[in-house]
Design a protein around this motif. Sequence first.
Motif, PDB file in Angstrom:
ATOM      1  N   TRP A  90       9.967 -81.006 -59.244  1.00 39.47           N
ATOM      2  CA  TRP A  90       9.064 -82.353 -59.771  1.00 39.47           C
ATOM      3  C   TRP A  90       9.389 -82.270 -61.386  1.00 39.47           C
ATOM      4  O   TRP A  90       9.689 -81.422 -61.950  1.00 39.47           O
ATOM      5  CB  TRP A  90       7.702 -82.259 -59.436  1.00 39.47           C
ATOM      6  CG  TRP A  90       6.874 -81.448 -60.005  1.00 39.47           C
ATOM      7  CD1 TRP A  90       6.192 -81.568 -61.212  1.00 39.47           C
ATOM      8  CD2 TRP A  90       6.841 -79.924 -59.633  1.00 39.47           C
ATOM      9  NE1 TRP A  90       5.467 -80.488 -61.560  1.00 39.47           N
ATOM     10  CE2 TRP A  90       5.855 -79.408 -60.596  1.00 39.47           C
ATOM     11  CE3 TRP A  90       7.337 -79.019 -58.838  1.00 39.47           C
ATOM     12  CZ2 TRP A  90       5.287 -77.894 -60.680  1.00 39.47           C
ATOM     13  CZ3 TRP A  90       7.022 -77.813 -58.688  1.00 39.47           C
ATOM     14  CH2 TRP A  90       6.049 -77.248 -59.709  1.00 39.47           C
ATOM     15  N   ARG A 101      13.495 -78.716 -50.688  1.00 34.36           N
ATOM     16  CA  ARG A 101      14.670 -78.348 -50.091  1.00 34.36           C
ATOM     17  C   ARG A 101      14.395 -76.720 -49.442  1.00 34.36           C
ATOM     18  O   ARG A 101      13.566 -76.219 -50.257  1.00 34.36           O
ATOM     19  CB  ARG A 101      15.776 -78.311 -50.965  1.00 34.36           C
ATOM     20  CG  ARG A 101      15.556 -77.236 -52.250  1.00 34.36           C
ATOM     21  CD  ARG A 101      17.071 -77.335 -52.873  1.00 34.36           C
ATOM     22  NE  ARG A 101      16.958 -76.171 -54.102  1.00 34.36           N
ATOM     23  CZ  ARG A 101      16.227 -76.312 -55.212  1.00 34.36           C
ATOM     24  NH1 ARG A 101      15.701 -77.441 -55.626  1.00 34.36           N
ATOM     25  NH2 ARG A 101      16.357 -75.171 -56.192  1.00 34.36           N
ATOM     26  N   GLU A 126       6.360 -87.061 -58.504  1.00 35.46           N
ATOM     27  CA  GLU A 126       7.240 -87.592 -57.301  1.00 35.46           C
ATOM     28  C   GLU A 126       7.906 -86.342 -56.705  1.00 35.46           C
ATOM     29  O   GLU A 126       9.225 -85.850 -57.120  1.00 35.46           O
ATOM     30  CB  GLU A 126       8.208 -88.657 -57.593  1.00 35.46           C
ATOM     31  CG  GLU A 126       7.396 -90.086 -57.986  1.00 35.46           C
ATOM     32  CD  GLU A 126       6.989 -90.789 -56.673  1.00 35.46           C
ATOM     33  OE1 GLU A 126       7.076 -90.320 -55.427  1.00 35.46           O
ATOM     34  OE2 GLU A 126       6.396 -91.779 -56.882  1.00 35.46           O
ATOM     35  N   GLU A 166      10.170 -76.451 -61.195  1.00 30.39           N
ATOM     36  CA  GLU A 166      10.338 -75.885 -59.673  1.00 30.39           C
ATOM     37  C   GLU A 166       9.145 -74.820 -59.362  1.00 30.39           C
ATOM     38  O   GLU A 166       8.860 -73.995 -60.207  1.00 30.39           O
ATOM     39  CB  GLU A 166      11.580 -75.268 -59.419  1.00 30.39           C
ATOM     40  CG  GLU A 166      12.816 -76.209 -59.554  1.00 30.39           C
ATOM     41  CD  GLU A 166      13.995 -75.783 -59.133  1.00 30.39           C
ATOM     42  OE1 GLU A 166      14.202 -74.591 -58.847  1.00 30.39           O
ATOM     43  OE2 GLU A 166      14.975 -76.360 -58.690  1.00 30.39           O
ATOM     44  N   PRO A 176      11.744 -87.394 -48.171  1.00 34.08           N
ATOM     45  CA  PRO A 176      12.124 -86.256 -49.010  1.00 34.08           C
ATOM     46  C   PRO A 176      11.668 -85.104 -48.401  1.00 34.08           C
ATOM     47  O   PRO A 176      12.225 -83.794 -48.797  1.00 34.08           O
ATOM     48  CB  PRO A 176      11.320 -86.495 -50.388  1.00 34.08           C
ATOM     49  CG  PRO A 176      10.916 -87.956 -50.449  1.00 34.08           C
ATOM     50  CD  PRO A 176      10.668 -88.496 -49.109  1.00 34.08           C
ATOM     51  N   PHE A 177      10.980 -84.973 -47.202  1.00 35.84           N
ATOM     52  CA  PHE A 177      10.384 -83.802 -46.296  1.00 35.84           C
ATOM     53  C   PHE A 177      10.803 -83.586 -45.002  1.00 35.84           C
ATOM     54  O   PHE A 177      10.195 -82.826 -44.252  1.00 35.84           O
ATOM     55  CB  PHE A 177       9.143 -83.752 -46.887  1.00 35.84           C
ATOM     56  CG  PHE A 177       8.461 -83.929 -48.238  1.00 35.84           C
ATOM     57  CD1 PHE A 177       8.682 -83.050 -49.307  1.00 35.84           C
ATOM     58  CD2 PHE A 177       7.867 -84.993 -48.361  1.00 35.84           C
ATOM     59  CE1 PHE A 177       8.470 -83.426 -50.584  1.00 35.84           C
ATOM     60  CE2 PHE A 177       7.348 -85.299 -49.638  1.00 35.84           C
ATOM     61  CZ  PHE A 177       7.629 -84.476 -50.985  1.00 35.84           C
ATOM     62  N   VAL A 187       9.993 -76.479 -54.067  1.00 38.21           N
ATOM     63  CA  VAL A 187       9.604 -77.921 -54.508  1.00 38.21           C
ATOM     64  C   VAL A 187       9.911 -78.022 -56.263  1.00 38.21           C
ATOM     65  O   VAL A 187       9.665 -77.141 -56.915  1.00 38.21           O
ATOM     66  CB  VAL A 187       8.002 -78.122 -54.495  1.00 38.21           C
ATOM     67  CG1 VAL A 187       7.548 -79.403 -54.918  1.00 38.21           C
ATOM     68  CG2 VAL A 187       7.706 -77.603 -52.949  1.00 38.21           C
ATOM     69  N   GLU A 196      10.253 -83.390 -54.840  1.00 35.60           N
ATOM     70  CA  GLU A 196      11.153 -83.227 -53.789  1.00 35.60           C
ATOM     71  C   GLU A 196      11.209 -81.581 -53.175  1.00 35.60           C
ATOM     72  O   GLU A 196      10.477 -80.807 -53.915  1.00 35.60           O
ATOM     73  CB  GLU A 196      12.700 -83.669 -54.325  1.00 35.60           C
ATOM     74  CG  GLU A 196      12.410 -85.089 -54.533  1.00 35.60           C
ATOM     75  CD  GLU A 196      13.909 -85.689 -55.275  1.00 35.60           C
ATOM     76  OE1 GLU A 196      14.810 -84.688 -55.218  1.00 35.60           O
ATOM     77  OE2 GLU A 196      14.159 -86.855 -55.529  1.00 35.60           O
ATOM     78  N   LYS A 256       1.428 -88.109 -56.008  1.00 36.39           N
ATOM     79  CA  LYS A 256       2.069 -89.387 -56.850  1.00 36.39           C
ATOM     80  C   LYS A 256       0.775 -90.048 -57.522  1.00 36.39           C
ATOM     81  O   LYS A 256       1.136 -90.878 -58.742  1.00 36.39           O
ATOM     82  CB  LYS A 256       2.742 -90.384 -56.045  1.00 36.39           C
ATOM     83  CG  LYS A 256       2.042 -91.060 -54.872  1.00 36.39           C
ATOM     84  CD  LYS A 256       3.121 -91.859 -54.279  1.00 36.39           C
ATOM     85  CE  LYS A 256       2.524 -92.751 -53.136  1.00 36.39           C
ATOM     86  NZ  LYS A 256       3.553 -93.723 -52.348  1.00 36.39           N
TER      87      LYS A 256
END
Length: 475
Positions: free
Chosen positions: A248, A237, A233, A256, A150-151, A246, A235, A202
């Motif tokens: 979640w 962008r 978890e 976010e 994801p990163f 980020v 993610e 996580k």
Amino acid sequence: MADFNVDVAIIGAGTAGLAAERKARAAGARTLLIDPHFSGTTCASVGCMPSKLLIAAGNAAHHVRAAGKFGIEVGAPRVDGPKVMARVQRLRDDFVSGVKKQIADLPDGVTVKASARFASPTELALDDGRMVAAKAIVIAVGSSPVIPPPFEDLGDTLITNETLFDLEDLPASVGVIGAGPLGLELAQALARLGVRVEVFDKSAQLAGLEAGEPETSLREALKDELGFHLNVEPEARRNGDGGVTVSWSENGETKEADFDRLMVATGRAPELDGLDLEKSGLELNENGGPVFDAATLQCGQSPVFIVGDANGDRPILHEASKEGTIAGANAASFPDVQSFERSTRLQVMFTEPNMAKVGAEPDEDTVVGKVDFADQGRARAMGVNQGVCEVYAKAHCGALTGATLVGPDAEHLAHLICWEIENGSKASDLLNKPFYHPTLEEGLKTALKQICKDIGLPKPDSRDDAELPGDFGSD
């Protein structure tokens, strides 16, 4: 025909590789140390030392802010980010230069700058076309940061412990992926330097600790400085502001947050890619690494040994040095391979409060003694009264087996317990030793007394057992 014919070839010039070469050569072996960069050890260049430099800067700023509770008013510190990073880099480079000098001082012909891969169980092919034939081979290739999928596509907005210390200035905000020891150390340091920091993991616990009082006390101590998002978890962008977003899900709600940088601290993995291990003849485990014996560092019955971060068993500097020494001795004497007793496990996390793990985990034959530093006299005097420590001992005799420590200067308490475990000491033995008043070490007495009481040992005839006001906290 091989270009190099040696007794022991070592792949990698980090802490473990240098120790292996030194030990093998001292045993009379002809050695060859192979590394593509010879850029210094992980500890000196991107690990132990630069992280402690950043932590020291963060602690200095924090102590200025905290002075008010002692009646000392100094105002808020002004953090000069470029100067902070310049000091980190200057002293880091000094530590690295010391390692490079050690390498430069090696005898002529011992080092070769190249990448190596297996051509057979006793042959290595170098990337410059030359070949190495060796009676034994030590794999000491080290490790590198793991970047989860994801990163992977975040470009220069993503940092790790290998790139953080090269920044020219402190970012205004950092999201940290990973609430393990490395992530927490750097997260707290950055936060104390004025960076807005939020930590994502996580796991539901911090620092790899099991649920319990030590972990709870660590979380309580850090929550005022760091924002935590556990059991999530995340993610990420890139966003239009040149930073990273980020996202979640937490408590059933999608969230976010925007950051200038995202630091991924999800662990490190052995750098085994490119070694062509399929040509080594070694049995590989489920992770693709060689199966090895922790007491000899030998891979199966082969003339190949694996050490340090490359085997992933105990990725800590003093263990890497010890493993290199063991493997160097065994590689030099191969096929006469000896088992060596390993030292008691010792792990320290340099947050404030410290976290430390010592020895074995508790089992059904374990009695546990605890001390809560919230009420410990010296800790209260210094304004650092946070953390809970657990000390473990055998239920039938009180012999110390391990500890989980969260508290002020736990790094020092951990060493004391580790050494006493290696000495075979019992809780009652430690209670018969002198404890100066007032010290943080006195806090251990509460845990040790609880162990003795729970296993029915008579009260030790301690030379300093009188309890002074504010001495140890609650018994």
